[in-house]
Design an enzyme around this catalytic site. Structure first.
Site, short mmCIF file in Angstrom:
data_model
loop_
_atom_site.label_atom_id
_atom_site.label_comp_id
_atom_site.label_asym_id
_atom_site.label_seq_id
_atom_site.Cartn_x
_atom_site.Cartn_y
_atom_site.Cartn_z
N CYS A 63 0.84 -1.20 0.00
CA CYS A 63 0.00 0.00 0.00
C CYS A 63 0.88 1.26 0.00
O CYS A 63 1.55 1.54 0.99
CB CYS A 63 -0.89 -0.06 1.24
N CYS A 66 0.36 3.58 2.91
CA CYS A 66 0.92 3.05 4.16
C CYS A 66 2.42 3.33 4.22
O CYS A 66 2.95 3.71 5.28
CB CYS A 66 0.66 1.55 4.27
#
Length: 144
Positions: A63, A66
């Site tokens: 991600c 993230c």
């Protein structure tokens, strides 16, 4: 699927406390999260960062949001003491994207995106747009 296997593994790893008394815990899967929360108790504030699993080839989350938020949150954690910080991996990309993902459907969580940072037992929550913003992360931790 891989995500299902990971969910049933109940991975739960406790890391050492740092010098400020911040305890770090890493969990993978919803059952592991609830098990960890149950073992921590209610005497200290608990923060949970929901994030995509790290990939074997890069050691970073699949991600990109993230990956961007992680250093910001880590920097702010240096000022957090006498609390527990839980890193909760929500699965690989296909597992997370499934509308029936347990993190999306759990009535207490109902996550809509990662990364998401929550102060457990409260309504305080930072989503994917807020997690990379140091001032917002610090405000959440200062309320501690």
């Amino acid at each position: 699927s891989i995500g299902t296997k990971r969910e049933t593994c109940n991975l739960f790893r406790k890391l050492d406390k740092d010098s400020m008394g911040l305890e770090r815990v890493i969990v993978e899967g919803l059952q592991s999260l609830y098990k960890a929360i149950g073992s921590i108790g209610t005497k200290r504030d608990i923060y949970v960062l929901f994030t995509g699993n790290k990939t074997a080839d890069t050691g970073k989350s699949w991600c990109p949001d993230c990956v961007a938020a992680e250093p910001v949150i880590e920097k702010a954690l240096k000022d957090l003491d006498d609390a527990v910080f839980v890193y909760c991996h929500v699965g690989d990309r296909p597992t997370w994207k499934d509308p029936q993902n347990v993190f999306r459907t759990d009535p207490k969580l109902r996550l809509t995106g990662v990364p998401t940072l929550v102060k457990w037992g409260t309504q305080q929550r930072l989503g994917p747009e807020e997690c990379p913003k140091e001032d917002l992360v610090r405000m959440m931790f200062e309320d501690h």
